[in-house]
Design a protein around this motif. Sequence first.
Motif, PDB file in Angstrom:
ATOM      1  N   VAL A 196       0.815  -1.212   0.000  1.00 47.22           N
ATOM      2  CA  VAL A 196       0.000   0.000   0.000  1.00 47.22           C
ATOM      3  C   VAL A 196       0.850   1.266   0.000  1.00 47.22           C
ATOM      4  N   SER A 197       1.915   1.267   0.804  1.00 45.90           N
ATOM      5  CA  SER A 197       2.731   2.475   0.957  1.00 45.90           C
ATOM      6  C   SER A 197       4.205   2.113   1.074  1.00 45.90           C
ATOM      7  N   PRO A 198       5.052   2.699   0.229  1.00 45.63           N
ATOM      8  CA  PRO A 198       6.495   2.445   0.317  1.00 45.63           C
ATOM      9  C   PRO A 198       7.087   2.848   1.672  1.00 45.63           C
ATOM     10  N   ASN A 199       6.437   3.790   2.357  1.00 49.73           N
ATOM     11  CA  ASN A 199       6.952   4.229   3.654  1.00 49.73           C
ATOM     12  C   ASN A 199       6.989   3.086   4.674  1.00 49.73           C
ATOM     13  N   ASN A 200       6.166   2.072   4.461  1.00 53.33           N
ATOM     14  CA  ASN A 200       6.127   0.946   5.382  1.00 53.33           C
ATOM     15  C   ASN A 200       7.323   0.017   5.220  1.00 53.33           C
ATOM     16  N   TYR A 201       8.078   0.181   4.145  1.00 53.72           N
ATOM     17  CA  TYR A 201       9.264  -0.645   3.964  1.00 53.72           C
ATOM     18  C   TYR A 201      10.267  -0.434   5.096  1.00 53.72           C
ATOM     19  N   PHE A 202      10.318   0.777   5.613  1.00 53.65           N
ATOM     20  CA  PHE A 202      11.256   1.084   6.694  1.00 53.65           C
ATOM     21  C   PHE A 202      10.955   0.230   7.925  1.00 53.65           C
ATOM     22  N   GLN A 203       9.672   0.242   8.384  1.00 56.65           N
ATOM     23  CA  GLN A 203       9.298  -0.535   9.552  1.00 56.65           C
ATOM     24  C   GLN A 203       9.529  -2.032   9.316  1.00 56.65           C
ATOM     25  N   ALA A 204       9.229  -2.473   8.082  1.00 58.37           N
ATOM     26  CA  ALA A 204       9.408  -3.887   7.762  1.00 58.37           C
ATOM     27  C   ALA A 204      10.878  -4.277   7.845  1.00 58.37           C
ATOM     28  N   ALA A 205      11.754  -3.431   7.306  1.00 55.16           N
ATOM     29  CA  ALA A 205      13.191  -3.721   7.315  1.00 55.16           C
ATOM     30  C   ALA A 205      13.737  -3.767   8.738  1.00 55.16           C
ATOM     31  N   VAL A 206      13.324  -2.813   9.555  1.00 55.01           N
ATOM     32  CA  VAL A 206      13.799  -2.762  10.943  1.00 55.01           C
ATOM     33  C   VAL A 206      13.315  -3.990  11.719  1.00 55.01           C
ATOM     34  N   TYR A 207      12.081  -4.397  11.485  1.00 58.34           N
ATOM     35  CA  TYR A 207      11.554  -5.578  12.168  1.00 58.34           C
ATOM     36  C   TYR A 207      12.352  -6.824  11.789  1.00 58.34           C
ATOM     37  N   TYR A 208      12.673  -6.952  10.503  1.00 57.37           N
ATOM     38  CA  TYR A 208      13.471  -8.092  10.054  1.00 57.37           C
ATOM     39  C   TYR A 208      14.860  -8.068  10.696  1.00 57.37           C
ATOM     40  N   LEU A 209      15.446  -6.882  10.807  1.00 55.94           N
ATOM     41  CA  LEU A 209      16.761  -6.763  11.431  1.00 55.94           C
ATOM     42  C   LEU A 209      16.693  -7.165  12.905  1.00 55.94           C
ATOM     43  N   GLU A 210      15.710  -6.645  13.622  1.00 58.52           N
ATOM     44  CA  GLU A 210      15.634  -6.860  15.067  1.00 58.52           C
ATOM     45  C   GLU A 210      15.228  -8.278  15.439  1.00 58.52           C
ATOM     46  N   THR A 211      14.565  -8.978  14.521  1.00 56.02           N
ATOM     47  CA  THR A 211      14.133 -10.346  14.831  1.00 56.02           C
ATOM     48  C   THR A 211      14.974 -11.396  14.122  1.00 56.02           C
ATOM     49  N   GLY A 212      16.085 -10.968  13.497  1.00 56.66           N
ATOM     50  CA  GLY A 212      17.022 -11.924  12.907  1.00 56.66           C
ATOM     51  C   GLY A 212      16.496 -12.665  11.703  1.00 56.66           C
ATOM     52  N   ARG A 213      15.687 -11.995  10.903  1.00 51.32           N
ATOM     53  CA  ARG A 213      15.137 -12.644   9.713  1.00 51.32           C
ATOM     54  C   ARG A 213      16.050 -12.403   8.497  1.00 51.32           C
ATOM     55  N   ASP A 214      15.500 -12.588   7.315  1.00 57.49           N
ATOM     56  CA  ASP A 214      16.245 -12.485   6.062  1.00 57.49           C
ATOM     57  C   ASP A 214      16.811 -11.067   5.906  1.00 57.49           C
ATOM     58  N   LEU A 215      18.110 -10.922   6.139  1.00 56.36           N
ATOM     59  CA  LEU A 215      18.724  -9.594   6.107  1.00 56.36           C
ATOM     60  C   LEU A 215      18.836  -9.050   4.691  1.00 56.36           C
ATOM     61  N   ASN A 216      18.933  -9.925   3.716  1.00 57.43           N
ATOM     62  CA  ASN A 216      18.956  -9.449   2.330  1.00 57.43           C
ATOM     63  C   ASN A 216      17.613  -8.828   1.952  1.00 57.43           C
ATOM     64  N   GLN A 217      16.533  -9.439   2.437  1.00 59.73           N
ATOM     65  CA  GLN A 217      15.207  -8.854   2.216  1.00 59.73           C
ATOM     66  C   GLN A 217      15.100  -7.517   2.946  1.00 59.73           C
ATOM     67  N   ALA A 218      15.660  -7.467   4.164  1.00 56.99           N
ATOM     68  CA  ALA A 218      15.645  -6.218   4.932  1.00 56.99           C
ATOM     69  C   ALA A 218      16.402  -5.122   4.179  1.00 56.99           C
ATOM     70  N   LEU A 219      17.527  -5.488   3.557  1.00 54.82           N
ATOM     71  CA  LEU A 219      18.309  -4.500   2.811  1.00 54.82           C
ATOM     72  C   LEU A 219      17.537  -4.010   1.595  1.00 54.82           C
ATOM     73  N   THR A 220      16.844  -4.908   0.934  1.00 53.44           N
ATOM     74  CA  THR A 220      16.017  -4.510  -0.225  1.00 53.44           C
ATOM     75  C   THR A 220      14.949  -3.518   0.199  1.00 53.44           C
ATOM     76  N   TRP A 221      14.305  -3.801   1.310  1.00 50.11           N
ATOM     77  CA  TRP A 221      13.232  -2.920   1.787  1.00 50.11           C
ATOM     78  C   TRP A 221      13.775  -1.569   2.244  1.00 50.11           C
ATOM     79  N   ILE A 222      14.908  -1.574   2.941  1.00 53.33           N
ATOM     80  CA  ILE A 222      15.451  -0.299   3.426  1.00 53.33           C
ATOM     81  C   ILE A 222      15.912   0.568   2.266  1.00 53.33           C
ATOM     82  N   ASN A 223      16.375  -0.063   1.189  1.00 49.75           N
ATOM     83  CA  ASN A 223      16.746   0.695  -0.015  1.00 49.75           C
ATOM     84  C   ASN A 223      15.518   1.332  -0.645  1.00 49.75           C
TER      85      ASN A 223
END
Length: 283
Positions: A196-223
């Motif tokens: 819905v909103s690209p702005n939500n990629y930030f929260q998604a990336a941070v959540y992935y980082l903090e919970t030890g999930r797919d960091l490559n996906q987190a990097l894609t989202w933060i970009n």
Amino acid sequence: MKRTIWIALLFAAGLSASAQVKTPAPSTAGSVSTTVGLTDVKVSYSRPSIKGRKIFSTDAAALVPYGKIWRTGANQGTVISFSDDVKVEGVSVPKGDYLLLTWPGETEWTVSLYKDVAMGGNTGAYDKSKDAANFKVKASTLAEKIETLTINIGDIAADNKSAKVQVAWENTSVKFTVAVDYDAQVMKSIEQNTKVSPNNYFQAAVYYLETGRDLNQALTWINEASKSNPDAFWILHQKAKIQKALGDKKGATETANASMAKAKTAGNRDYQMMNEDLIKSMK
């Protein structure tokens, strides 16, 4: 004249039927609520006071004799509510409302979350088959007397995944744990809202980082988040942390320096210091 008197009597009778004298309830109504993770936990109860009586005892004449079922309050008993499925002392409990029933003991209490809320304070109608959960918890002795029954929700875990419900009265306290699992809800929210909103990629990336999930996906989202807000130093700071977690110290240092420069331009000293610390941690 008779007609006037008759009307006056009718009017007075109407007032008598509708007007009521309000006085304080012997046991005041109370409630406590908090959010654990994403789950609302609430307790509604009536709060009796000691008033010189013996509350918990082996004496059958005590207000709450050991080993006897108690509505854990006064009047219609105590209701505990969960907005999502939870685990209470390790037992899975579906979301909803439950009576909080207890069997106090000197060193240990039995606790029931009872599905038939309509039973109210009529504990004589208790039917064990209607328990949603039934477990035992240790009782502890309080240094100071609690005059009025008090129920608290506290001891919230650092990861916000559990809390303890405390029942305290007289010199006795018992606690039981309510555990929640918000991960599935967050993951579903990420899936829905990043579309819905690209702005939500930030929260998604941070959540992935903090919970030890797919960091490559987190990097894609933060970009993606950085593309829509290139001057956001807080986004770049999180990107640097993701890069560090991926083992890319060179890239993380460059990103942290960029974040620090933008934070300096914005006059944000906190992020300047956080980036300085991040850069030092990679040397």
